[in-house]
Scaffold this active site. Sequence first.
Site, PDB file in Angstrom:
ATOM      1  N   LYS A 138     -19.395  -7.614  48.643  1.00 44.17           N
ATOM      2  CA  LYS A 138     -20.242  -6.479  48.278  1.00 44.17           C
ATOM      3  C   LYS A 138     -19.508  -5.166  48.526  1.00 44.17           C
ATOM      4  O   LYS A 138     -19.486  -4.277  47.667  1.00 44.17           O
ATOM      5  CB  LYS A 138     -21.532  -6.538  49.095  1.00 44.17           C
ATOM      6  CG  LYS A 138     -22.687  -5.804  48.478  1.00 44.17           C
ATOM      7  CD  LYS A 138     -23.953  -5.983  49.323  1.00 44.17           C
ATOM      8  CE  LYS A 138     -24.574  -7.359  49.094  1.00 44.17           C
ATOM      9  NZ  LYS A 138     -25.604  -7.665  50.118  1.00 44.17           N
TER      10      LYS A 138
ATOM     11  N   ARG B  22     -26.650  -3.464  54.798  1.00 46.46           N
ATOM     12  CA  ARG B  22     -26.549  -4.679  53.980  1.00 46.46           C
ATOM     13  C   ARG B  22     -25.399  -5.552  54.449  1.00 46.46           C
ATOM     14  O   ARG B  22     -24.323  -5.062  54.745  1.00 46.46           O
ATOM     15  CB  ARG B  22     -26.286  -4.296  52.523  1.00 46.46           C
ATOM     16  CG  ARG B  22     -27.022  -3.067  52.070  1.00 46.46           C
ATOM     17  CD  ARG B  22     -26.533  -2.553  50.714  1.00 46.46           C
ATOM     18  NE  ARG B  22     -26.732  -3.497  49.642  1.00 46.46           N
ATOM     19  CZ  ARG B  22     -26.237  -3.330  48.425  1.00 46.46           C
ATOM     20  NH1 ARG B  22     -25.472  -2.272  48.151  1.00 46.46           N
ATOM     21  NH2 ARG B  22     -26.464  -4.230  47.498  1.00 46.46           N
TER      22      ARG B  22
ATOM     23  N   GLY C  63     -29.110 -14.178  49.081  1.00 47.39           N
ATOM     24  CA  GLY C  63     -30.344 -14.293  49.846  1.00 47.39           C
ATOM     25  C   GLY C  63     -30.175 -14.872  51.227  1.00 47.39           C
ATOM     26  O   GLY C  63     -31.149 -15.165  51.911  1.00 47.39           O
TER      27      GLY C  63
ATOM     28  N   MET D 250     -28.645 -13.519  53.926  1.00 52.72           N
ATOM     29  CA  MET D 250     -28.813 -12.589  55.041  1.00 52.72           C
ATOM     30  C   MET D 250     -29.604 -11.382  54.573  1.00 52.72           C
ATOM     31  O   MET D 250     -29.520 -10.990  53.416  1.00 52.72           O
ATOM     32  CB  MET D 250     -27.446 -12.202  55.581  1.00 52.72           C
ATOM     33  CG  MET D 250     -26.833 -13.387  56.304  1.00 52.72           C
ATOM     34  SD  MET D 250     -25.229 -13.061  56.980  1.00 52.72           S
ATOM     35  CE  MET D 250     -24.227 -13.234  55.541  1.00 52.72           C
TER      36      MET D 250
ATOM     37  N   ARG E  64     -20.751  -8.221  41.159  1.00 51.69           N
ATOM     38  CA  ARG E  64     -19.948  -9.356  41.605  1.00 51.69           C
ATOM     39  C   ARG E  64     -19.748 -10.275  40.408  1.00 51.69           C
ATOM     40  O   ARG E  64     -20.480 -10.183  39.417  1.00 51.69           O
ATOM     41  CB  ARG E  64     -20.638 -10.106  42.743  1.00 51.69           C
ATOM     42  CG  ARG E  64     -21.987 -10.646  42.354  1.00 51.69           C
ATOM     43  CD  ARG E  64     -22.665 -11.331  43.517  1.00 51.69           C
ATOM     44  NE  ARG E  64     -24.032 -11.670  43.150  1.00 51.69           N
ATOM     45  CZ  ARG E  64     -25.044 -11.701  43.990  1.00 51.69           C
ATOM     46  NH1 ARG E  64     -24.873 -11.390  45.248  1.00 51.69           N
ATOM     47  NH2 ARG E  64     -26.251 -12.041  43.583  1.00 51.69           N
TER      48      ARG E  64
ATOM     49  N   HIS F  16     -34.213 -16.853  43.332  1.00 54.56           N
ATOM     50  CA  HIS F  16     -33.472 -17.735  44.225  1.00 54.56           C
ATOM     51  C   HIS F  16     -33.243 -19.108  43.586  1.00 54.56           C
ATOM     52  O   HIS F  16     -32.126 -19.624  43.571  1.00 54.56           O
ATOM     53  CB  HIS F  16     -34.245 -17.867  45.540  1.00 54.56           C
ATOM     54  CG  HIS F  16     -33.584 -18.778  46.530  1.00 54.56           C
ATOM     55  ND1 HIS F  16     -33.922 -20.106  46.656  1.00 54.56           N
ATOM     56  CD2 HIS F  16     -32.592 -18.536  47.406  1.00 54.56           C
ATOM     57  CE1 HIS F  16     -33.162 -20.649  47.598  1.00 54.56           C
ATOM     58  NE2 HIS F  16     -32.351 -19.729  48.068  1.00 54.56           N
TER      59      HIS F  16
ATOM     60  N   SER G 104       1.914 -46.900  43.748  1.00 55.30           N
ATOM     61  CA  SER G 104       0.633 -46.249  43.519  1.00 55.30           C
ATOM     62  C   SER G 104      -0.097 -46.214  44.854  1.00 55.30           C
ATOM     63  O   SER G 104      -0.332 -47.255  45.464  1.00 55.30           O
ATOM     64  CB  SER G 104      -0.171 -47.026  42.477  1.00 55.30           C
ATOM     65  OG  SER G 104      -1.413 -46.390  42.290  1.00 55.30           O
TER      66      SER G 104
ATOM     67  N   THR H  77      -5.404 -44.688  48.066  1.00 52.42           N
ATOM     68  CA  THR H  77      -5.792 -43.802  49.174  1.00 52.42           C
ATOM     69  C   THR H  77      -7.109 -44.198  49.834  1.00 52.42           C
ATOM     70  O   THR H  77      -7.408 -43.720  50.916  1.00 52.42           O
ATOM     71  CB  THR H  77      -5.848 -42.334  48.707  1.00 52.42           C
ATOM     72  OG1 THR H  77      -6.600 -42.276  47.502  1.00 52.42           O
ATOM     73  CG2 THR H  77      -4.450 -41.795  48.476  1.00 52.42           C
ATOM     74  N   ASN H  78      -7.907 -45.068  49.189  1.00 53.74           N
ATOM     75  CA  ASN H  78      -9.121 -45.523  49.880  1.00 53.74           C
ATOM     76  C   ASN H  78      -8.739 -46.380  51.079  1.00 53.74           C
ATOM     77  O   ASN H  78      -9.138 -46.121  52.212  1.00 53.74           O
ATOM     78  CB  ASN H  78     -10.017 -46.351  48.954  1.00 53.74           C
ATOM     79  CG  ASN H  78     -10.516 -45.552  47.780  1.00 53.74           C
ATOM     80  OD1 ASN H  78     -10.481 -44.325  47.802  1.00 53.74           O
ATOM     81  ND2 ASN H  78     -10.973 -46.239  46.757  1.00 53.74           N
ATOM     82  N   ASP H  79      -7.953 -47.421  50.801  1.00 53.37           N
ATOM     83  CA  ASP H  79      -7.527 -48.292  51.894  1.00 53.37           C
ATOM     84  C   ASP H  79      -6.607 -47.554  52.860  1.00 53.37           C
ATOM     85  O   ASP H  79      -6.698 -47.737  54.077  1.00 53.37           O
ATOM     86  CB  ASP H  79      -6.811 -49.532  51.342  1.00 53.37           C
ATOM     87  CG  ASP H  79      -7.777 -50.694  51.165  1.00 53.37           C
ATOM     88  OD1 ASP H  79      -8.563 -50.933  52.103  1.00 53.37           O
ATOM     89  OD2 ASP H  79      -7.743 -51.335  50.107  1.00 53.37           O
TER      90      ASP H  79
ATOM     91  N   CYS I  82      -4.260 -43.929  42.995  1.00 54.26           N
ATOM     92  CA  CYS I  82      -5.370 -44.523  42.251  1.00 54.26           C
ATOM     93  C   CYS I  82      -6.636 -44.660  43.086  1.00 54.26           C
ATOM     94  O   CYS I  82      -7.551 -45.358  42.713  1.00 54.26           O
ATOM     95  CB  CYS I  82      -4.959 -45.874  41.681  1.00 54.26           C
ATOM     96  SG  CYS I  82      -4.548 -47.080  42.946  1.00 54.26           S
TER      97      CYS I  82
ATOM     98  N   TYR J 294       1.519 -38.863  38.655  1.00 50.61           N
ATOM     99  CA  TYR J 294       0.210 -38.926  38.002  1.00 50.61           C
ATOM    100  C   TYR J 294      -0.901 -39.224  39.008  1.00 50.61           C
ATOM    101  O   TYR J 294      -0.639 -39.690  40.121  1.00 50.61           O
ATOM    102  CB  TYR J 294       0.206 -39.982  36.887  1.00 50.61           C
ATOM    103  CG  TYR J 294       0.323 -41.407  37.368  1.00 50.61           C
ATOM    104  CD1 TYR J 294      -0.815 -42.134  37.724  1.00 50.61           C
ATOM    105  CD2 TYR J 294       1.566 -42.034  37.469  1.00 50.61           C
ATOM    106  CE1 TYR J 294      -0.714 -43.432  38.187  1.00 50.61           C
ATOM    107  CE2 TYR J 294       1.676 -43.334  37.928  1.00 50.61           C
ATOM    108  CZ  TYR J 294       0.529 -44.035  38.288  1.00 50.61           C
ATOM    109  OH  TYR J 294       0.623 -45.314  38.750  1.00 50.61           O
TER     110      TYR J 294
HETATM  111  P1  ADP Z   1     -28.653  -9.329  48.667  1.00 47.90           P
HETATM  112  O1  ADP Z   1     -27.265  -9.660  49.058  1.00 47.90           O
HETATM  113  O2  ADP Z   1     -29.666 -10.246  49.232  1.00 47.90           O
HETATM  114  O3  ADP Z   1     -28.768  -9.099  47.200  1.00 47.90           O
HETATM  115  P2  ADP Z   1     -28.511  -6.494  48.990  1.00 47.90           P
HETATM  116  O4  ADP Z   1     -27.816  -5.917  50.138  1.00 47.90           O
HETATM  117  O5  ADP Z   1     -27.757  -6.493  47.726  1.00 47.90           O
HETATM  118  O6  ADP Z   1     -28.982  -7.946  49.366  1.00 47.90           O
HETATM  119  O7  ADP Z   1     -29.830  -5.666  48.836  1.00 47.90           O
HETATM  120  C1  ADP Z   1     -31.131  -6.113  48.600  1.00 47.90           C
HETATM  121  C2  ADP Z   1     -31.800  -5.187  47.614  1.00 47.90           C
HETATM  122  O8  ADP Z   1     -31.854  -3.850  48.104  1.00 47.90           O
HETATM  123  C3  ADP Z   1     -31.060  -5.135  46.303  1.00 47.90           C
HETATM  124  O9  ADP Z   1     -31.972  -5.172  45.260  1.00 47.90           O
HETATM  125  C4  ADP Z   1     -30.350  -3.823  46.341  1.00 47.90           C
HETATM  126  O10 ADP Z   1     -30.176  -3.322  45.063  1.00 47.90           O
HETATM  127  C5  ADP Z   1     -31.304  -2.957  47.167  1.00 47.90           C
HETATM  128  N1  ADP Z   1     -30.565  -1.910  47.865  1.00 47.90           N
HETATM  129  C6  ADP Z   1     -29.557  -2.075  48.725  1.00 47.90           C
HETATM  130  N2  ADP Z   1     -29.050  -0.896  49.127  1.00 47.90           N
HETATM  131  C7  ADP Z   1     -29.758   0.066  48.504  1.00 47.90           C
HETATM  132  C8  ADP Z   1     -29.697   1.503  48.498  1.00 47.90           C
HETATM  133  N3  ADP Z   1     -28.785   2.154  49.190  1.00 47.90           N
HETATM  134  N4  ADP Z   1     -30.586   2.146  47.731  1.00 47.90           N
HETATM  135  C9  ADP Z   1     -31.500   1.467  47.007  1.00 47.90           C
HETATM  136  N5  ADP Z   1     -31.611   0.141  46.961  1.00 47.90           N
HETATM  137  C10 ADP Z   1     -30.746  -0.578  47.695  1.00 47.90           C
HETATM  138 MG    MG Z   2     -27.621  -7.956  46.243  1.00 51.63          MG
HETATM  139 MG    MG Z   3      -6.943 -51.349  48.213  1.00 55.13          MG
END
Ligand code: ADP
Ligand code: MG
Ligand code: MG
Length: 908
Positions: free
Chosen positions: A26, A96, A105, A107, A348, A469, A794, A797-799, A861, A881
């Site tokens: 990020k 973040r 999702g 953290m 990303r 998710h 050959s 690798t299992n055995d 193999c 191979y």
């Molecule tokens: P995740 O990795 O779970 O997507 P993020 O850190 O990207 O978590 O953020 C969760 C949400 O909060 C995302 O929708 C992101 O766009 C929003 N967000 C994060 N930072 C800001 C910010 N500085 N201003 C407005 N929205 C934000």
């Molecule tokens: Mg995000």
């Molecule tokens: Mg064998």
Amino acid sequence: MDRYVYYFGDGRAEGNAKMKDVLGGKGAGLAEMTNIGVPVPPGFTISTAVCTYFYAQGRTYPPELQKQVLENLTTVERSVDRKFGDSGKPLLVSVRSGARASMPGMMDTILNLGLNDQTVQGLARSSGDERFALDSYRRFIQMYSGVVLEIDKEHFEHELFALRDRAGVRTDAEIPAESLRELVETYKNIVNKNGKAFPQDVREQLWGAVGAVFNSWNNQRAITYRKLNGIPDDWGTAVNVQSMVFGNMGDDCATGVAFTRDPSTGAKRFYGEYLANAQGEDVVAGIRTPLPITKAQVTGDEKSLEETMPAVFAQLQDVYRKLESHYRDMQDIEFTIQSGKLYLLQTRTGKRTGFAAVKIACDMVEEKLIAEQEAVERVEANQIVQLLAPVFEAKAKAEALSGGRQLGRGLPAGPGAATGRIAFNAEHAVDMARSGPVILVRIETSPEDIAGMHSAAGILTTRGGLTSHAAVVARGMGRPCVVGAGSLRVDYSRGELKAEGHEPLEEGDWVSIDGSTGEILNGQLPTRPSEVQQVLLEGSMKPEDSEIYRNFDRLLKWADAIRTMGVRTNADTPEDARVARLFGAAGIGLCRTEHMFFNEERILRVREMILARNEKGRRKALEELLPFQQADFEGIFRELDGLPVTVRLLDPPLHEFLPQNESQISSLARDMSWGFVELRAKVAQLHETNPMLGHRGCRLGITFPEIYEMQVRAIYQAACEVKKQGIDAQPEVMIPLVGTLKELQITSEMVRRVAAEVIEERGVDMQVVVGTMIEIPRAALIAEKLAANAEFFSFGTNDLTQMTFGYSRDDSGSFLPEYVDKKILPKDPFESIDQEGVGHLVRLGTERGRAGNPKLKVGVCGEHGGDPESIRFFRSVGLNYVSCSPYRVPVARLAAAQAELEHKAYEG
Ligand code: ADP
Ligand code: MG
Ligand code: MG
């Protein structure tokens, strides 16, 4: 002084896209976007090195961190002309997490940090919108309490719902300011009742949030995700602190997520979802159903962003294009619109299905964005298996649709057809999956459901979009998935799935989902092979009608042009051999002859052979078996015209062919006119306590030479026979389980003698090629001597794994999973080769073997021949191979090309 903090903002950043290790994905993305002129709210990234330090030093920070954070905070304050903790114009930030590899999702992010009883008034005054300020404050208290103070978010949700009811409104955006003020007080009381205090000091808030991010690296969800995705535990996460922009300041504000191409099919079109007047978390949380971004996505009467905010949509399109041409790959972005102005909050590389990966790679070659070689590097080798996943049988599906079996329709989030029994929660899914396919049916999924999603054949949710998710995780796992099937109702308390006009379905009932179209059907449906198979194996579809097949074929041909390592297949039947050849196998690396013995017609003769009282009786039984074996080989040679076929002589211990229980023994006794008691005694005598290490492999060939002689005769008679019909048969005979030089000398001399006899008899010109398996550690150690008697090695690798570790593959299930959990082993060594130990023997055996015979051909193999990571290792050893099961051949072709590219890059 060590640098722990990196600034980004106002068109300049101290980091860039290459610094993922330091800044996390990020942070690197925010820095790179800033550098290329995409609008990003200013902020800074605390590096992953701090996370490492944090865990190494009893959860403390490096001493210089505080100063660096405060300096950067000042730079942000100057940039946005606001001050952290100021009661006039307060700066608010988000905190973040961001690891090197994206962990969707996993953290939690905290938004609106910097609000307290004073600054909330400043925010109200400076924005001229009290309601917005209070809404931001209550969100902040809730998030902070959940993530940092660890108070169950249910308490807050409960009050919010109750308030909406009292105020008589449906959405959060309609709650009036007065009620929000009350809610803030209620929230603070919840915190107090839980024995915690909500900090009014903004710096305390900041450090609390930073600590929570680092702590969350080791929460259960994160650990599970890392384990499933092979992310090392010691990478650590970075923390991003970024000035807030607000999507919840009115109707000219919004927040959304989008892909620069369709992540399910790979089609070249922008694709995304947004919510007006909302903050980022709302889109993912599925509280309100998000709206489509482009007009093309609209299916009902909802309005797209393209229509409601055309000016911002145009800005967004510019950014899409800029990012794609800069990154030269499909991007997954998060954005917020504040008062008509667009800000990017994340970019990303977008997760995609195998279908999308292949299509995007091929399209981008056509668009001249990437070279063919990059296309080959882009597609994860294991993902190509998805293109071979089944689809529903077209006729049965059409009948089901016209017969009123369609329950509803959702968004196609993960392609492939899946049929299974309904499970309403993850735990049940895991249990039920032991006895048959399961469809996990949820309103929406969350990280707690990962194990259930993993064991399900397919996933269905009634809420959420293509960025929910469920969709993201299913795509990653390659599971067929349908999300946001809004017309269906899941009632957890009654355990029912309801669709209008249908009887409610209960847990255990059958349901079918089509992850390529979004259709949901009642009951079980038969599936059909994939398009690739329909074109390649059945010929029931023409290449020009299947873009999927054409791209599959193109990509693999590019791979073939790159790789130097051959790919063969393990096949015991003409049918398997044919499939593998069509998938691109360049020969058979392992043809197991014992499978031919199990056929009903033959097993009796096999048993007669085993139970023969003397050599004469045994030879008679073998003579009767010979025509069968010969016919089998002829079939295989025909399919492999012009390609080598490595045939392994008999390997398993003989008692595997004998009946074990009394009634079977007594019926065999009757068939063979033996006395029951006598036969039972003979079976008991042949029984082995530890067959893996017993009377098997070349040990059989030495004690009963007539068995191997018959097999060699069958092989060469077959080869000569088909050769006369104009087929170029290329047999290679392989001796299993050799551990000493004498074993190989005796058996290989026998092979050469019998082969020469047959060739002489038939008057056909044919080469005799003899080699050995290397699967006993001792064989690897004496490889130099063995190689003087062999044309090829050959590695079995299992055995080799079993014997190097001293683990029986069949019994290791009781402790291996725990070993992997406890990190005694990084991985199951039967899935991916143990490079350090078993791999060392492969390397040693290859080097010594080539020293003894410079022309020695070396292959592998075992199961590992189809595992991309093992293939990379085998390339580094310099094997000629790999051989794998027919359906893994495309994976191995791609992986071998990728291994080649890596190897070249490494060699410089
Ligand atoms: P995740 O990795 O779970 O997507 P993020 O850190 O990207 O978590 O953020 C969760 C949400 O909060 C995302 O929708 C992101 O766009 C929003 N967000 C994060 N930072 C800001 C910010 N500085 N201003 C407005 N929205 C934000
Ligand atoms: Mg995000
Ligand atoms: Mg064998």
